[in-house]
Structure formats: C-alpha cells, structure tokens
Design a protein around this motif. Structure first.
Motif, PDB file in Angstrom:
ATOM      1  N   ASN A 546      -1.893   3.753  10.704  1.00 49.03           N
ATOM      2  CA  ASN A 546      -1.306   4.625   9.688  1.00 49.03           C
ATOM      3  C   ASN A 546      -0.110   3.898   9.092  1.00 49.03           C
ATOM      4  O   ASN A 546       0.886   3.638   9.777  1.00 49.03           O
ATOM      5  N   THR A 548       2.171   4.836   7.140  1.00 47.69           N
ATOM      6  CA  THR A 548       3.417   5.606   7.118  1.00 47.69           C
ATOM      7  C   THR A 548       4.146   5.517   8.457  1.00 47.69           C
ATOM      8  O   THR A 548       5.354   5.265   8.510  1.00 47.69           O
ATOM      9  N   TYR A 573       2.682   7.656  -2.052  1.00 44.57           N
ATOM     10  CA  TYR A 573       2.120   7.968  -0.733  1.00 44.57           C
ATOM     11  C   TYR A 573       0.597   7.798  -0.725  1.00 44.57           C
ATOM     12  O   TYR A 573       0.018   7.360   0.271  1.00 44.57           O
ATOM     13  N   ASP A 574      -0.062   8.136  -1.824  1.00 41.30           N
ATOM     14  CA  ASP A 574      -1.521   8.032  -1.875  1.00 41.30           C
ATOM     15  C   ASP A 574      -1.987   6.605  -1.627  1.00 41.30           C
ATOM     16  O   ASP A 574      -3.004   6.377  -0.964  1.00 41.30           O
ATOM     17  N   TRP A 577      -1.577   5.818   2.089  1.00 40.98           N
ATOM     18  CA  TRP A 577      -2.652   6.453   2.852  1.00 40.98           C
ATOM     19  C   TRP A 577      -3.985   5.758   2.578  1.00 40.98           C
ATOM     20  O   TRP A 577      -4.806   5.592   3.491  1.00 40.98           O
ATOM     21  N   TYR A 578      -4.186   5.272   1.363  1.00 39.47           N
ATOM     22  CA  TYR A 578      -5.421   4.559   1.019  1.00 39.47           C
ATOM     23  C   TYR A 578      -5.595   3.325   1.900  1.00 39.47           C
ATOM     24  O   TYR A 578      -6.717   2.986   2.305  1.00 39.47           O
ATOM     25  N   SER A 580      -4.481   2.921   4.902  1.00 37.64           N
ATOM     26  CA  SER A 580      -4.378   3.288   6.318  1.00 37.64           C
ATOM     27  C   SER A 580      -5.775   3.476   6.911  1.00 37.64           C
ATOM     28  O   SER A 580      -6.530   4.347   6.445  1.00 37.64           O
ATOM     29  N   LYS A 583      -7.272   7.016   7.577  1.00 36.63           N
ATOM     30  CA  LYS A 583      -7.881   7.814   6.502  1.00 36.63           C
ATOM     31  C   LYS A 583      -9.400   7.839   6.616  1.00 36.63           C
ATOM     32  O   LYS A 583     -10.058   8.841   6.254  1.00 36.63           O
TER      33      LYS A 583
END
Length: 659
Positions: A546, A548, A573-574, A577-578, A580, A583
């Motif tokens: 992750n 983040t 943030y998107d 997360w993409y 990570s 996801k």
C-alpha cells in the motif's frame, strides 16, 4: 561433486574492508563466517604478506568487523573483549602491532563511534552518535542525584517519543534526534570536545595530507530530514568550520590535492532520487563548484550487483595519486574506474563480475575483493589486462553449479539481457518447474555472480530465471527512470522476459511457474499476483502493498514514495492507490508466502500483513512468516538460523505448489 544445500553458506567466508598497509608490504582485511551454534557471525582481521601471497589470522577475538591503520602502522579496531555488561554508550579501541602479537586496550571513547581519523599521536577526529533528548535526560538524572533525590523507578525505557521524520531506520532501530556528531578526542587527556552542533548529521569525514584540515558532508535539520546537504571544511587548529557547497545531495567528498576537493553529487532535478550523480571539483579558496565531466556522463558510481554472499563492506571510492577511484555498475557487472581533476576518465578492468571493495598502491597497482566467474569472494590483483586471484578463502570447484546462461529479448523496441539457470540434473526430455526472481531497488541489477539462493533452487530441480527490467541500474538515467510507472512498463518487461524463457527452454513447465522477490521485488510479486494468474505460487518478501502506508510508516517512505510514485496522499490519492498492489488483491488467485522482519523499517511488517489479510479474506492460500529481531537485510546478513529457516519456508512452499 557436492550439491548446494540449504545451509551451504555456513561453509562460506565473507571478505571485506580490504586495506593496503602504508609500507605497501601487506594487505589487511576482514574475514567473516557463520557460527550456527551461537546463531551469529564471527569477524576476524587477516593479514596477507604481498611478497609470499600467504594469509594468516591477525586477530582472533571474533568481533573485529572493521579497523583502521594508525600513523605508526599499528592496527586499531573497536571491540569489547571483556564482554562488558555495562550498557553505557562507549566504544573501546584496541591496538595491535603490525608485526602481530596481543591486542591491548588503547583507549575508550564515551560514545558509539562511527568514524575515527588520527591527526597525531594523541588526537583523533571522531564521528559519534549523539542524541539531544538522551543527553538532557542524563543531565536531569545527574541533577537529581546531586539533590539526593532517589528515583524509585527509571521509566525512560518504557516509551518512545517521536519529534521528527524519519524517527527510525532500517538496521538501526529508533533514531529520533540521533545525529552523527563531530568531535575532537585526545587519548592522553580523555578530552572529548564537540565540534559540530547537536542538530547536524555528519558523514564522509576525510583529512588532508598534512592533517590540518578536515572535509565532511553535513545535514542540518529539525522536524524533517532534507535530501540536500552541505560540504563543510574544518580548520583543525582553529576549530573554525566553513560551508563550501550546498543545495545538492552530496554522496562523497575528499581532498584530491592541497587546494581542491573532489565530490560526487546530484541536484535531483531531472530524474529525482535515482538520478545518477556527477563529479565536481570544489576549490577551497575560491569556493568555485565546477562539474568536470560532460552532460553525457551517465554513471551511478557504486556497486548495485545483487547477491546474498556479501556481509561486510569496504572502500568503494578512494582518492589517491591525484585520482579518484570508484566502482561503477554497467549492465550486469561492477567495474573499477579512475578520474583526475580535469575529468579524464579511464576504466581499469575489463572482466565482468563484481568489484566489492579495493585499495590502490602508490604506483597504481590495484587489489580488490571481488566476485568473478562462479567463485565466491576472494582477493585479486587487477590490471586492465588481467585479474589474478591471490587468496583462496573460498572454493566452489567441488560444487555442482548451474551455469548462468544469457538470453536476449526485446520489448517496446528496447533490447534486454536475461539470465537462466537450468536445474543441475537437467534432462531435455523432462519438464521442470521454474522461478522468476525479481531483484530489489528497483535501481539495482542481477548479474552472473554467485547467488546461493538461486544455486540452491537449481540444485533442487528448478529453472531459475531473472533479468533487469526498466527501473534497473547499469544502463543510464533514462532506463532507470520509472517514476510514476511502477507496475506498468517494468511488469511488462518481466512478462515479456518470461515468455521468451518459456519459448527458448521447452523443458520449462509453463504450468509450474513461481515468482519471488524482496523489497521492490516484493512489490512486484504483490503486483503480479493481482495482474496475472500464470504463476502457481509466489513468495513476497519485505514487500510494499500500500503506497499510502509505505509513505507514512517507513524510514524513507515520505521522500521515496513521493519521488518514485510522483504523488502524495494529498495531491493525487487515486494515483497512489492505483500503484498499490493491495488495490488488486481481490483479483489474486496465486498461493502466496509472505516473509517479513519485525525490525524492517524500510518495508515494515504492516505491508505484508495487509496483503496476507487481503488474500485470506478472499480465500486465497497464504502464509505469513514474521522474523523477530531481523530487518530488511534478513536474506543477506540475518542470523544464520533465520536465513536457513527463511529459505526452508520458500523451498517448502514451492515444493508444495509446483511439484
């Protein structure tokens, strides 16, 4: 012939810290070995007579992992031969005559020393650990003693306080407000005088030839460690410190002559953190800062060739005879170069492999600890024409080894070299499982040097194949730059490589493939299981799940993820997360083994826990193994029994799902 067993590295010797004596008659170096009974490593200093090329044990305390040569030729090393139970922070230095004999305690410094440089018979410049908070606590305790106030209970070990980032570091633990401070130590008077402030981290300390000036790199901060540093010079007599250069990330600095300093630095403006550094000359008097090579210079100036059979380090950069000598990674090997202050550059050896550390004589003769052919570490005399092995601490001639074969493939119009190790019992009429091994970094490389883990798998009936996808070192800045593209072009390179291996080696069973890797390789393993089902087993080690949590919880996360993913949790943030792997965990079907260490603050345990929990939630077979007291270096320098257990976990997992 002997096969490579799971614990074969217990028989290996690990060499480091090569040093040519001032009289150039001897080489001193360290030799380390595993002690399985104590689950630890032993380190000893060795001495080689360069006339006879004979080596012998020089110290036998088993704790001498590094040393320095004093002005009179004596060898000085830090140790605790009395096994003191005193938990106060101090460093004991022992001295031994260059001709041998018994080492004696020379002096004790009341701090944990990182670097020590001798000025004269009695005085030393020292870089040593300092912590502002701990120092204030000591003063407070002393004042309470003076007031005759007894503390019934000292609770200082019951809590940790963070006031800055990073507040911990891999392999060093909790580091909040720790600094490497510059001191002057007098062993005759025991004076230990600070020469730098308490908020500055100092490193790469060097003295000029007449011991009147010192040069070092300094990083001053409160709250958040910056990535840019300063070059500072100290007048040893007056104690005055002056800033010579700043606003760059300086990696190395040293005197190349009485008026000029050579430094390796980068401004990180074009390619970010992974931008290859350049070489500059700083004039002490004018403070001019001049690049001495052209803009086409595209070298990394360090060794990034991966293996699991190194333990200690040594000189990788050295200034001598008016040249700076340095190791540079090219494609799949680490070579030796030299450059003068005018920018004239020369490569000093041609044979592939890995130069791990080295020293140079006054007439330019090179001695190096190196990995060559299928051999483990040993010492070589090196010229541009030849590389002559002069020590024989390790012998692989009795082992059944898998030869590393090269395979060429192309992706996106770019040519790549891949590497394949066939099972040592290879029969072209049989089918064998295979393992795609992904290196860490990502700015490192795999080459053809000895790798115990890979040889062990090949000795047990596996194809092992690996390559250097985009993001790797050795091919310049543009090739290494995958900022904002993690999991995209690099993953595609690895899949195209896997296709090429399957096509060239029909004995490789494409229905019995595994993927494994650590650090960036762990990230890629996590990513792969969420993007393809071609692998029937996976082993993800010291991984990232992750972006983040990696950004906010780890020692380098706040600047590494910002740079490499090209975003933060607050500005996109998107995108974070993409990139990570977590996801895509709901798409994973591959049985996966996760291996993490509880003191790995580079890729902390929560990264593995998140992926493990996600797979278990979605009913995918998974196993999480967490090693206590280990860090990011488990596979390379972890406790011997832990290294064996780690490899057993991997082997058993693959045996279960691939065979």
């Amino acid at each position: 012939m002997k096969s490579i067993k799971i614990d074969e590295f217990k028989n290996f010797k690990f060499l480091g810290n090569l040093h040519l004596s001032k009289n150039e008659k001897n080489l001193f170096y360290t030799v380390s070995n595993m002690n399985l009974e104590k689950n630890s490593y032993e380190h000893r200093i060795y001495k080689m007579d360069l006339e006879t090329k004979k080596s012998f044990v020089f110290t036998n305390g088993a704790k001498e992992s590094s040393f320095t040569e004093l002005l009179d030729g004596s060898i000085l090393f830090a140790s605790d031969r009395e096994d003191s139970k005193d938990d106060s922070e101090q460093t004991k230095f022992y001295r031994i005559c260059p001709c041998g004999g018994e080492a004696t305690l020379d002096f004790t410094i009341p701090a944990l020393v990182n670097t020590i440089k001798q000025i004269n018979e009695d005085e030393f410049l020292v870089l040593a650990n300092f912590n502002r908070t701990k120092e204030l606590e000591k003063i407070e305790k002393e004042s309470k003693k003076d007031e005759n106030k007894e503390n019934l209970y000292d609770d200082s070990k019951d809590y940790l306080v963070a006031t800055e980032i990073p507040f911990w570091g891999n392999n060093v633990g909790f580091t909040n407000e720790n600094r490497s401070r510059l001191y002057l130590f007098n062993k005759k008077t025991s004076e230990f005088i600070p020469l730098s402030d308490d908020i500055t981290d100092n490193y790469c300390l060097q003295l000029n030839e007449d011991k009147t000036k010192a040069i070092f790199i300094a990083n001053s901060y409160v709250g958040k460690m910056p990535l840019v540093t300063e070059v500072r010079v100290l007048d040893i007599k007056t104690k005055a410190v002056e800033v010579l250069a700043k606003d760059y990330s300086f990696e190395y600095v040293n005197f190349i002559d009485s008026r000029n300093i050579i430094t390796i630095a980068t401004d990180m403006k074009e390619y970010g953190l992974n931008e290859n550094s350049n070489i500059y000359i700083i004039n002490i008097e004018s403070k001019s800062f001049e690049k001495i090579v052209n803009d086409n210079f595209d070298m990394c100036m360090h060794n990034s060739v991966g293996t699991d059979i190194r333990l200690t380090g040594g000189k990788s950069i050295l200034v001598k005879n008016g040249f700076m000598y340095f190791i540079n990674t090219e494609v799949n090997s680490a070579y030796l170069y030299k450059i003068d202050k005018e920018g004239n550059l020369e490569r000093l050896n041609e044979k592939s492999g890995s130069i791990d550390c080295f020293d140079v004589s006054k007439d330019g003769k090179i001695y190096a600890i190196a990995l060559k052919d299928s051999n483990l570490q040993d010492i070589y005399e090196i010229t541009t024409e030849s590389e002559n092995r002069i020590s024989f601490h390790n012998d692989t001639s009795d082992y059944t080894l898998s030869e590393v074969e090269e395979i060429n493939f192309t992706n996106d119009g770019i040519g790549f070299i891949g590497y394949v190790m066939k099972p040592t019992d290879f029969d072209p009429n049989k089918k064998y499982p295979g393992v795609l091994h992904v290196h860490g970094g990502p700015k490192t490389v795999f080459g053809k040097v000895f790798h115990h883990e890979m040889q062990f798998l090949a000795n047990n009936g596996y194809f092992v194949f690996f390559t250097n996808p985009r993001g790797s070192d050795g091919r310049g800045k543009e090739f290494a730059d995958i900022r904002g593209k993690y999991g995209e072009i690099d993953f595609d390179d690895l899949m195209k490589f896997t296709d090429a291996v399957i096509k060239k080696y029909p004995a490789l069973d494409e229905e019995s493939l595994a993927i494994m890797g650590g650090s960036y390789g762990g990230f890629m393993t996590n990513w792969a299981i969420g993007h393809t089902n071609r692998f029937k087993a996976a082993c993800s080690q010291r991984s990232i799940a992750n972006m983040t949590t990696e950004f906010l919880l780890t020692d380098i996360g706040y600047y590494f993820i910002d740079d490499q993913i090209s975003t933060t949790p607050w500005n996109n943030y998107d995108k974070m997360w993409y990139h990570s792997p977590l996801k895509y965990a709901n798409k994973a079907k591959t049985p996966t083994l996760f291996i993490h260490s509880d003191e790995d603050y580079r890729c902390w345990v929560p990264e593995g826990i998140q992926m493990f929990s996600a797979l278990k939630y979605h009913d995918v077979p998974a196993r999480l193994v967490m090693f206590k007291g280990e860090n990011h270096e488990l596979s390379r320098s972890g406790k011997p029994m832990h290294r064996i257990r780690r490899l057993k976990e991997i082997f058993d997992w693959f045996e279960n799902y691939l065979k």
